[in-house]
Design a protein around this motif. Structure first.
Motif, PDB file in Angstrom:
ATOM      1  N   THR A  20      46.254  44.031  51.294  1.00 24.36           N
ATOM      2  CA  THR A  20      46.423  42.605  51.000  1.00 24.36           C
ATOM      3  C   THR A  20      45.544  41.771  51.930  1.00 24.36           C
ATOM      4  O   THR A  20      44.857  40.832  51.491  1.00 24.36           O
ATOM      5  CB  THR A  20      47.910  42.203  51.167  1.00 24.36           C
ATOM      6  N   ALA A  21      45.558  42.155  53.219  1.00 23.65           N
ATOM      7  CA  ALA A  21      44.742  41.421  54.197  1.00 23.65           C
ATOM      8  C   ALA A  21      43.255  41.578  53.928  1.00 23.65           C
ATOM      9  O   ALA A  21      42.461  40.668  54.216  1.00 23.65           O
ATOM     10  CB  ALA A  21      45.080  41.906  55.604  1.00 23.65           C
ATOM     11  N   ALA A  22      42.853  42.739  53.366  1.00 29.29           N
ATOM     12  CA  ALA A  22      41.428  43.005  53.132  1.00 29.29           C
ATOM     13  C   ALA A  22      40.955  42.497  51.776  1.00 29.29           C
ATOM     14  O   ALA A  22      39.793  42.721  51.396  1.00 29.29           O
ATOM     15  CB  ALA A  22      41.170  44.505  53.232  1.00 29.29           C
ATOM     16  N   GLY A  23      41.830  41.835  51.028  1.00 32.34           N
ATOM     17  CA  GLY A  23      41.411  41.247  49.762  1.00 32.34           C
ATOM     18  C   GLY A  23      41.465  42.180  48.565  1.00 32.34           C
ATOM     19  O   GLY A  23      40.907  41.876  47.510  1.00 32.34           O
ATOM     20  N   PHE A  24      42.144  43.308  48.697  1.00 35.46           N
ATOM     21  CA  PHE A  24      42.303  44.216  47.558  1.00 35.46           C
ATOM     22  C   PHE A  24      43.243  43.572  46.523  1.00 35.46           C
ATOM     23  O   PHE A  24      44.067  42.707  46.871  1.00 35.46           O
ATOM     24  CB  PHE A  24      42.935  45.533  48.004  1.00 35.46           C
ATOM     25  N   ASP A  25      43.144  44.017  45.304  1.00 40.58           N
ATOM     26  CA  ASP A  25      44.139  43.652  44.298  1.00 40.58           C
ATOM     27  C   ASP A  25      45.368  44.523  44.570  1.00 40.58           C
ATOM     28  O   ASP A  25      45.423  45.693  44.174  1.00 40.58           O
ATOM     29  CB  ASP A  25      43.580  43.906  42.891  1.00 40.58           C
ATOM     30  N   ALA A  26      46.359  43.942  45.270  1.00 43.62           N
ATOM     31  CA  ALA A  26      47.511  44.720  45.737  1.00 43.62           C
ATOM     32  C   ALA A  26      48.266  45.389  44.587  1.00 43.62           C
ATOM     33  O   ALA A  26      48.795  46.494  44.733  1.00 43.62           O
ATOM     34  CB  ALA A  26      48.462  43.825  46.532  1.00 43.62           C
ATOM     35  N   ALA A  27      48.308  44.746  43.431  1.00 43.92           N
ATOM     36  CA  ALA A  27      49.040  45.307  42.291  1.00 43.92           C
ATOM     37  C   ALA A  27      48.336  46.531  41.716  1.00 43.92           C
ATOM     38  O   ALA A  27      48.969  47.369  41.054  1.00 43.92           O
ATOM     39  CB  ALA A  27      49.197  44.248  41.210  1.00 43.92           C
ATOM     40  N   ASP A  28      47.031  46.653  41.978  1.00 43.22           N
ATOM     41  CA  ASP A  28      46.253  47.746  41.390  1.00 43.22           C
ATOM     42  C   ASP A  28      45.952  48.862  42.383  1.00 43.22           C
ATOM     43  O   ASP A  28      45.406  49.902  42.012  1.00 43.22           O
ATOM     44  CB  ASP A  28      44.925  47.176  40.834  1.00 43.22           C
ATOM     45  N   PHE A  29      46.311  48.659  43.655  1.00 38.77           N
ATOM     46  CA  PHE A  29      45.949  49.641  44.678  1.00 38.77           C
ATOM     47  C   PHE A  29      47.153  50.463  45.113  1.00 38.77           C
ATOM     48  O   PHE A  29      48.188  49.921  45.503  1.00 38.77           O
ATOM     49  CB  PHE A  29      45.344  48.950  45.904  1.00 38.77           C
TER      50      PHE A  29
END
Length: 591
Positions: A20-29
């Motif tokens: 989340t902090a690194a800008g990933f799509d949290a729902a997809d990771f």
């Protein structure tokens, strides 16, 4: 670093926070953390590669961003390395290993840590399920021991577990038994009562064979037996009394086996219990358009399923009688409404695969159409116990081996091993050890196998101190116990362990790393309902302890070193005894 029972889950949560902090799509990771090859570390996260592929990004660069965003306590408690195109490896530092060993120092603490996984879930486990009027034989072994281990694993992991012995206590065979019983009552009443007093279940089994053979040979006898069944179904007092007597002696004989195996049930609700509940099944399946009459029978089709397009699921026979499908569907409804079951595990052999699939499909459609919550239904299938000839295990005469005879022989063989190695122990203690080792050897020979496979029953391999056997694991427990006896110390004593300094030798570190993986073994065995994963872990742990014991002396002069090695011994004992208990095995203090 936060110390939780399941360290893989700790790293998984940390990576999700970092994503989340690194800008990933949290729902997809999904981090996909699992136990690593020891050459690479303790845990490995593999989720970066599929995420990079889906988002068309460089996996190595993504892994670097993720590691840079990890919480500080994770970085201080473990060494984090990016390997290959984007695998993230975690190696726990000695301080983190020691913190876990201190945090989880009792069975209660292990249980509390594990209970997070299935908390709030209600599971019914349907296992053993023998037929009354028949003695349990070797074919009943696998369902009983696998089912009990599954119950213990689920309960340890936080589930509310309901053990249900769905016995076969209804059907056409009882008409034949009652007919034969009444014949014997007329022709040889004294012999009948003597046989029932001596070996009641064996006598009812014999009466069934008499009635069945007579019915096969003479249509008139078959008609009389059918009439006896009709009278039983109409609650005729005489026939009901005979049927109840069959049930009582059957339960008594079954319980002797269950006591030896350490098995208990919360409920024994057989087919007869659902006899008055099948009409609702017929009515609802018909009203919601799932079932239809075909050649006088009530059937359900599943045309969307490749194998069942032309194979109907028969839920009521053409003569109007119920069958397994009828009572099984009624059972699912009862468990859902009465027990509020979220899931049911059916510990039934693999030959019932088609029946289970059709049953589950039918139940799911029925519950959907009637606006009920659909429970999770899982077939915990297993293979066959084979003899040395590669065929299903039988006696030399081709008969099924009685389970009580098999267990008796196991204890006798274990007694010879115990007498050979521990002749100095008191007679009563040797007898108790022989029972624990003998029964445990039969249980573990089954549980150490992948349940989906057939396995070869070999006395020589089973009751041996070499290899992945119960005797080897029980001996490992006894050996740890002997260390504490020799040093006049108590396993898990907080005062002794308080003086332990940092784990440092290669053998100490290897053993500590194996100990903290207990949670992963439990999680894998429970999620897959495959107890052999826990058995393999315990075998590997015993091996690591053996290597540690050979490399590092415990009874050293330095109190801090002695304390840390006793701590490692105590946790090994705790994990071995807890793990064996989860598999349904008892342990011994001496061997």
């Amino acid at each position: 670093m936060h110390v939780s029972f399941n360290l893989a889950a700790t790293f998984d949560a940390a990576l999700k926070t970092a994503a989340t902090a690194a800008g990933f799509d949290a729902a997809d990771f999904s981090p996909e953390v699992r136990t690593a090859d020891p050459k690479h570390g303790d845990f490995q996260a593999n989720g970066v590669l599929p995420y990079a592929k889906r988002t068309k990004q460089n996996p190595r660069a993504l892994a670097e961003k993720l590691v840079a965003a990890l919480p500080a306590d994770v970085l201080t408690g473990s060494d984090v390395v990016i390997a290959g195109p984007g695998f993230i490896n975690f190696t726990l530092k000695p301080g983190a290993l020691q913190a876990w060993l201190r945090e989880f120092s009792t069975r209660a603490q292990l249980t509390a840590g594990a209970a997070v996984a299935y908390s709030g879930q209600t599971w019914v486990v349907d296992y053993s399920s023998p037929n009354t009027a028949k003695q349990m034989h070797v074919g009943h072994l696998r369902s009983a021991v696998i089912g009990e281990a599954v119950c213990r694993l689920l309960a340890f992991s936080g589930a509310r577990v309901i053990r249900d012995n769905h016995i076969g206590d209804w059907g056409t065979q009882f008409g034949k038994i009652i007919w034969a019983y009444k014949q014997a009552l007329v022709t040889a009443p004294a012999d009948l009562e003597a046989a029932l007093a001596a070996e009641p279940l064996a006598e009812f089994e014999r009466l069934y064979k008499v009635g069945n053979n007579a019915a096969d040979a003479d249509p008139a006898v078959l008609k009389e037996a059918q009439q006896e069944l009709v009278k039983l179904q109409a609650h005729d007092p005489e026939n009901t009394a005979i049927w109840k007597r069959i049930g009582e002696v059957s339960f008594s004989a079954f319980q002797q086996i269950y006591d030896l195996l350490g098995i208990r049930f919360d409920y024994t609700l057989g087919e007869s219990f659902y006899n008055d509940k099948v009409d609702q099944v017929y009515r609802e399946l018909t009203e919601c358009g799932l079932a239809a009459e075909s050649q006088g029978a009530l059937v359900v089709f599943h045309p969307e399923h490749p194998r069942f397009k032309e194979q109907p699921f028969l839920v009521r026979k053409s003569d109007g009688a119920a069958n397994y499908a009828s009572t099984d569907l009624a059972t699912i409804l009862y468990r859902s409404e009465h027990f509020k079951a979220d899931a049911t595990a059916y510990v039934i052999d693999s030959r019932q695969g088609d029946h289970c699939q059709q049953l589950f499909l039918t139940a799911q459609k029925w519950f959907d159409k009637t606006n009920r919550k659909v429970p999770h239904l899982e077939h915990v299938s297993f293979g066959t116990v084979l003899g040395e000839d590669g065929k299903p295990l039988k006696t030399r005469s081709g008969e099924n081996i009685k389970l009580k005879d098999l267990l008796r022989e196991a204890v006798e063989r274990a007694r010879r091993l115990v007498d050979e190695r521990s002749s100095d122990l008191p007679e009563a203690e040797r007898a108790r050890i022989a029972e624990v080792v003998g029964i445990g050897s039969v249980q573990y020979a089954d549980l150490s196998q992948n349940r989906s496979s057939d396995y070869l029953f070999s006395w020589d391999k089973m009751i041996s101190l070499e290899g992945n056997t119960a005797a080897y694991l029980l001996y490992a427990v006894a050996r740890v116990r002997s260390i504490f006896r020799k040093l006049d110390a108590t396993p898990g004593d907080a005062t002794t362990e308080a003086g332990a300094n940092a784990i440092e030798t290669p053998a100490e570190l290897a053993l500590a790393r194996k100990l903290v993986k207990f949670s992963d073994a439990v999680a894998l065995a429970t999620s897959s309902l495959r107890p052999h994963f826990l058995g393999l872990y315990l075998y590997e742990l015993a091996g690591e302890f053996s290597a540690f014991y050979a490399a590092d002396k415990v009874a050293v002069e330095d109190p801090a070193v002695r304390a840390r090695r006793l701590l490692l011994c105590a946790r090994t004992l705790l994990v071995l005894e807890t793990g064996l208990d989860l598999l349904g095995l008892r342990t011994v203090n001496r061997m």
